[in-house]
Design a protein around this motif. Structure first.
Motif, PDB file in Angstrom:
ATOM      1  N   ALA A  94      -0.794  10.595  -1.917  1.00  0.00           N
ATOM      2  CA  ALA A  94      -2.030   9.800  -1.155  1.00  0.00           C
ATOM      3  C   ALA A  94      -2.255   8.385  -0.945  1.00  0.00           C
ATOM      4  CB  ALA A  94      -2.973   9.586  -2.050  1.00  0.00           C
ATOM      5  N   VAL A  95      -1.239   7.702  -2.242  1.00  0.00           N
ATOM      6  CA  VAL A  95      -0.912   5.531  -2.124  1.00  0.00           C
ATOM      7  C   VAL A  95      -0.052   5.708  -1.052  1.00  0.00           C
ATOM      8  CG1 VAL A  95       0.171   4.388  -3.390  1.00  0.00           C
ATOM      9  CG2 VAL A  95      -1.462   5.946  -4.630  1.00  0.00           C
ATOM     10  N   ASN A  96       1.076   6.420  -0.627  1.00  0.00           N
ATOM     11  CA  ASN A  96       2.000   6.974   0.110  1.00  0.00           C
ATOM     12  C   ASN A  96       0.904   6.558   1.741  1.00  0.00           C
ATOM     13  OD1 ASN A  96       4.554   6.177  -1.576  1.00  0.00           O
ATOM     14  ND2 ASN A  96       5.094   8.378  -1.146  1.00  0.00           N
ATOM     15  N   ALA A  97       0.134   7.967   1.508  1.00  0.00           N
ATOM     16  CA  ALA A  97      -0.264   8.290   2.555  1.00  0.00           C
ATOM     17  C   ALA A  97      -0.913   7.036   2.931  1.00  0.00           C
ATOM     18  CB  ALA A  97      -1.040   9.113   3.113  1.00  0.00           C
ATOM     19  N   ILE A  98      -2.183   6.466   2.323  1.00  0.00           N
ATOM     20  CA  ILE A  98      -3.326   5.104   2.335  1.00  0.00           C
ATOM     21  C   ILE A  98      -1.630   3.991   2.378  1.00  0.00           C
ATOM     22  CG2 ILE A  98      -4.184   3.483   1.292  1.00  0.00           C
ATOM     23  CD1 ILE A  98      -5.274   6.046  -0.650  1.00  0.00           C
ATOM     24  N   ASN A  99      -0.756   3.437   1.856  1.00  0.00           N
ATOM     25  CA  ASN A  99      -0.218   2.300   2.316  1.00  0.00           C
ATOM     26  C   ASN A  99       0.494   2.267   3.549  1.00  0.00           C
ATOM     27  OD1 ASN A  99       0.052   0.938   0.281  1.00  0.00           O
ATOM     28  ND2 ASN A  99       1.044   2.217  -0.954  1.00  0.00           N
ATOM     29  N   LYS A 100       0.744   3.563   4.334  1.00  0.00           N
ATOM     30  CA  LYS A 100       1.492   3.780   5.618  1.00  0.00           C
ATOM     31  C   LYS A 100      -0.085   3.431   6.683  1.00  0.00           C
ATOM     32  CE  LYS A 100       3.623   7.315   8.750  1.00  0.00           C
ATOM     33  NZ  LYS A 100       4.610   8.508   8.519  1.00  0.00           N
ATOM     34  N   ALA A 101      -1.027   3.622   6.558  1.00  0.00           N
ATOM     35  CA  ALA A 101      -2.371   3.569   7.233  1.00  0.00           C
ATOM     36  C   ALA A 101      -2.306   2.872   7.188  1.00  0.00           C
ATOM     37  CB  ALA A 101      -3.405   4.991   7.049  1.00  0.00           C
ATOM     38  N   GLY A 102      -2.824   1.674   6.480  1.00  0.00           N
ATOM     39  CA  GLY A 102      -2.212   0.473   6.386  1.00  0.00           C
ATOM     40  C   GLY A 102      -3.591   0.179   5.507  1.00  0.00           C
ATOM     41  N   LEU A 103      -3.344  -0.662   4.128  1.00  0.00           N
ATOM     42  CA  LEU A 103      -4.737  -0.095   3.037  1.00  0.00           C
ATOM     43  C   LEU A 103      -5.961  -1.057   3.478  1.00  0.00           C
ATOM     44  CD1 LEU A 103      -5.446   0.331  -0.034  1.00  0.00           C
ATOM     45  CD2 LEU A 103      -4.421  -2.466  -0.770  1.00  0.00           C
TER      46      LEU A 103
END
Length: 468
Positions: A94-103
């Motif tokens: 989930a952390v990786n997905a959020i960072n990829k999408a833009g926090l």
């Protein structure tokens, strides 16, 4: 989970200074122990606090997100995996997905909400058994809680109650599938019953010591599993989880805000417990996590059937968690206070800073919560600020009679120095433990080390109540 303010920011005008203090980069708001663990530091009375160093919101810990507020909440989720209330792989994915999408509050909220939704569905290629369903529901409750924390800053702030209900539904599913399932009840409190979950190690009906677990200003019931329920059951204790005013169901559904008279909340719980044959009425302990480190000591100052108290951490005055420049705009004059708030502070807030203030104040003002859910900033700062200020227990902790353990944390970012101040004012038998960075137990509530945290608390409780 607690919102905190970042390090002091200087500015050319009072308005700029106020705005910088409120949100900054969107930071999340916010006597020695006989048995020492490797993670503990027992300090002498003249030791000083370890405030967060400037520019280092999470010193010596992993960085999940560049923003310290999101990072702190992510660490809480990661730490909960030690008690099954999260999964390391799920959280890091989930952390990786959020960072990829833009926090952002939006990406954080929706990513964790989707993870909760996914866990409540059957896994691909299999039909989950009872235990799998139970544990997936526990993790779902954690992830919905993560989403709930930031929803007011998302594009759909009106989803707040829906998200709470989703998390509560996951928690209830988990509880029903426990063996034995906790006893549930609604304990009278004013016009709104307090929902309780009474966990027992087995169905034998044996008379056991019991711990009442008190949450803080923005935690959910699943956090009490991580910070006490499982640890209690493993040690053959009962554990009581409850929502008080300003918490859980009473806040998000019933719209009942915090009260400074927390003894009026705890006394009905004690009445209910002592009436049970499976509770040792002489061994009822009370803990308070985060801002519960104010609430539980307040209750114990007046409810003397509490046999042992733990403040995690000790906090005399939650209002002091706000920067001086914010506290200074609160005056006895409501009109003047609100004029300063609306004319000088609010116009300078960024969207993330505004969401931070909305989250801080909703447990103290129904109108602030309603406004936040409708995408507006509340205009009455005076009313909720006075309610936060009224939580001050400086003048009552001397009435506590129960043996008390006061916890502190290295780099405590929300109430630095207050655990020591509380310790100095308590006249009952007392002990102090500071959890440190030596084994990753630093920061408010030791987010990365709840198992160490529980070991300290329950070792002390068992030793303290063994004479009863």
């Amino acid at each position: 989970m607690t919102h905190a303010f970042p390090d002091r920011v200087s500015g050319p005008t009072r308005r700029a200074a106020l705005a910088g203090l409120v949100g900054g980069a969107g930071a999340a708001m916010v006597a020695g122990c006989a048995r020492r663990h490797a993670s503990e530091e027992v300090l002498t009375p003249d030791a000083t606090a370890s405030p967060l160093p400037v520019g280092g919101a999470t010193p010596g810990v992993m960085t999940l997100f560049p923003d310290p507020g999101f990072n702190f909440n992510g660490l809480l989720a990661l730490g909960a995996s030690g008690y099954g209330a999260a999964e390391v792989g799920e959280v890091l994915t989930a952390v990786n997905a959020i960072n990829k999408a833009g926090l952002s509050a939006q990406t954080y909220t929706r990513t964790f909400q989707q993870l909760g939704d996914q866990l409540l569905k059957a896994p691909q290629g299999g039909r989950p058994g009872r235990e799998t369903t139970r544990l997936r529901a526990l993790r779902a409750a954690q992830y919905y809680g993560q989403a709930l924390f930031f929803v007011l800053g998302s594009d759909e702030p009106g989803d707040e109650e829906q998200l709470y209900r989703a998390g509560r539904g996951a928690w209830d599913t988990f509880c029903k599938l426990c063996d034995p399932a906790p006893v549930t009840a609604g304990i009278p409190y004013g016009k709104t019953p307090l929902p309780v979950w009474f966990f027992r190690p087995d169905r034998s009906g044996a008379r056991r010591p019991t711990v009442i677990l008190t949450n803080g200003s923005d935690g959910q019931d699943v956090d009490m599993w991580t910070y006490g329920v499982q640890a209690a059951l493993e040690r053959d204790w009962n554990a009581l989880v409850y929502d008080g005013p300003g918490q859980g169901q009473l806040l998000f559904v019933d719209r009942v805000v915090f009260t400074p008279r927390w003894e009026r909340v705890v006394t009905p719980l004690v009445d209910w417990l002592v009436a049970r044959a499976d509770v040792d009425a002489d061994r009822i302990a009370l803990t308070g996590l985060s801002m519960g480190g104010t609430l539980a000591p307040r209750a114990a100052a007046f409810e003397h059937r509490i046999a042992a108290l733990v403040a995690m951490p000790g906090c005399l005055a939650p209002w002091l968690g706000f920067p001086a420049e914010i506290r200074e705009i609160l005056t006895p004059d409501k009109e003047k206070t609100n004029a300063l708030w609306n004319k000088e502070v609010v116009p300078a807030l960024s969207p993330l800073e505004a969401a931070t203030m909305k989250k801080r104040m909703e447990p103290f003002s129904v109108q602030a919560m309603v406004d936040a859910r409708e995408g507006r900033m509340f205009t009455d700062f005076h009313t909720p600020a006075e309610r936060v200020k009224a939580l001050d227990i400086t003048d009552v902790v001397g009435r506590i009679k129960a043996p008390t353990l006061v916890l502190d944390y290295e780099f405590e970012q929300f109430y630095p120095g207050q655990p020591r101040q509380m310790l100095d004012r308590i006249t009952a038998p007392k002990e102090y433990v500071k959890l440190t960075a030596a084994t990753g137990a630093q920061l408010h509530c030791s987010p990365m080390a709840p198992q160490q945290h529980c070991a300290v608390v329950f070792d002390w409780l068992q030793e303290t109540l063994s004479a009863h």
